[in-house]
Design an enzyme around this catalytic site. Structure first.
Site, PDB file in Angstrom:
ATOM      1  CD  GLU A  15       2.535  28.989  16.794  1.00 49.77           C
ATOM      2  OE1 GLU A  15       3.792  29.117  16.898  1.00 49.77           O
ATOM      3  OE2 GLU A  15       2.324  30.080  16.218  1.00 49.77           O
ATOM      4  CB  SER A 184       4.792  25.977  15.548  1.00 51.40           C
ATOM      5  OG  SER A 184       5.129  26.658  16.758  1.00 51.40           O
ATOM      6  CB  SER A 318      13.855  27.947  22.539  1.00 52.39           C
ATOM      7  OG  SER A 318      12.607  27.197  22.816  1.00 52.39           O
TER       8      SER A 318
END
EC number: 6.3.2.4
Length: 357
Positions: A15, A184, A318
């Protein structure tokens, strides 16, 4: 005197790139009238690179990248002796996602160094990073879970056939196969038959030595942000319109087609129950600062906690900052300031602990 904030980004994790996006937004949102900002880039190999005092903005996450020939130990030592301001106020913001950053390792180092830092501590970070440990612990507290089975790399290599039979007997198809430690959606896949199961095992074991297999559930996934220390609060739930069976890495970060729905399409009493469950999970895992709790809701309004993310994605778009904007109007900059204050509050609380007799 301004407090120095060291923003850790990158990291030895799959990530890595997501971390740079989060860090860029965080750096740009920190109040420069109150804080000096020092980005610290951690390479894919784990070396720490000091970018120096940053007075401007980050226009592209790639601006944070550096190369290093130093060993991990030497680079961390250089950070401690040449970068960290020993006689000034310091705080670390670990904008790191995944292993070697969100799993308690960085947090343990910062505890030893006696430096305040944003977010979760060693125990909560390690527990929440491990999906199997999270589910085992939440299950003991009667938090509803989707049926799951863990399998270790060693056991799989010893007897692959037995591993596949265990999944087929206890979970069945379709099912999801995930690395136990990770985020993720990296290494996650869906299997509808033995052939796909075998391929999914091989892929998931590329990223961890333990995997988790979960029964597919006909449900929508809600995301709830929880922020606070001793009295954490939950945001309104949010969700994404589903265009595929699950959101893989490409769907989350590359395709750019995610459509958020905030607040989520839930009856008020169901929304309240989801928020209450998110706070319960936060407390059970001993979380501090922040977390994002993902919860499944079926058409019959049954709820099942999916996972807890102790350092969720933190770009301006986000879910975590957007959820708080929809909940009480908190801006991105205000949320960053709140997290910094929560870090200092928790640090001062722990400083009251006596270490001698």
């Amino acid at each position: 005197m301004k407090t120095n904030i060291y923003v850790l980004c990158g990291g030895k994790s799959v990530e890595h790139d997501i971390s740079l996006r989060s860090a860029s937004a965080i750096i740009n949102a920190i109040d420069r009238e109150k804080y000096n900002v020092y980005p610290i880039y951690i390479t894919n190999e784990g070396s720490w690179c000091n970018l120096g005092l940053l007075e401007g903005r980050i226009n592209n996450p790639d601006e944070l990248r550096r190369t290093s020939s130093s060993s991990i130990a030497f680079s961390i030592g250089e950070f401690l002796t040449k970068v960290l301001k020993d006689d000034e106020k310091n705080l670390v913001f670990p904008a790191l996602h995944g292993p070697n950053g969100e799993d308690g390792t960085i947090q343990g180092l910062l505890e030893l160094l006696d430096i305040p830092y944003v977010g979760n501590e060693v125990l909560s970070s390690a527990l929440a990073m491990d999906k199997v440990m999270t589910k085992d612990l939440l299950s003991r507290h009667n938090i509803p879970q989707v049926k799951y089975v863990p399998i270790n790399l060693h056991n799989w290599k010893e007897n692959e056939e037995k591993s596949y039979e265990t999944v087929e007997d206890q979970i069945g198809y379709p099912c999801y196969i995930k690395p136990s430690n990770g985020g993720s959606s990296v290494g996650i896949s869906r299997a509808e038959n033995r052939e796909e199961l075998i391929a999914s095992f091989k892929d998931a074991f590329r990223y961890d030595c333990k995997i988790i297999i979960e029964k597919e559930l006909a449900a929508r996934e809600m995301q709830i942000s929880v922020v606070g220390n001793n009295n954490p609060k939950a945001s309104v739930p949010g969700e994404f319109i589903m265009e595929r069976p699950f959101f893989d890495y490409n769907a989350k970060y590359i395709d750019g087609k995610l459509i958020p729905v905030i607040p989520a399409r839930l009856e008020p009493e169901v929304s309240d129950k989801v928020r209450e469950t998110a706070v319960k999970a936060f407390k059970i895992l001993n979380c501090y600062g922040l977390a994002r709790v993902d919860i499944f809701v079926t058409d019959e309004n049954e709820i099942f906690v999916n996972e807890v993310n102790t350092m969720p994605g933190f770009t301006a778009v986000s879910m975590t900052p957007v959820l708080w904007g929809a909940t009480d109007g908190t801006t991105y900059e205000e949320l960053i300031e709140k997290l910094i204050n929560l870090a200092l509050e928790r640090y001062n609380e722990k400083k009251s602990i006596v270490n001698t007799r």
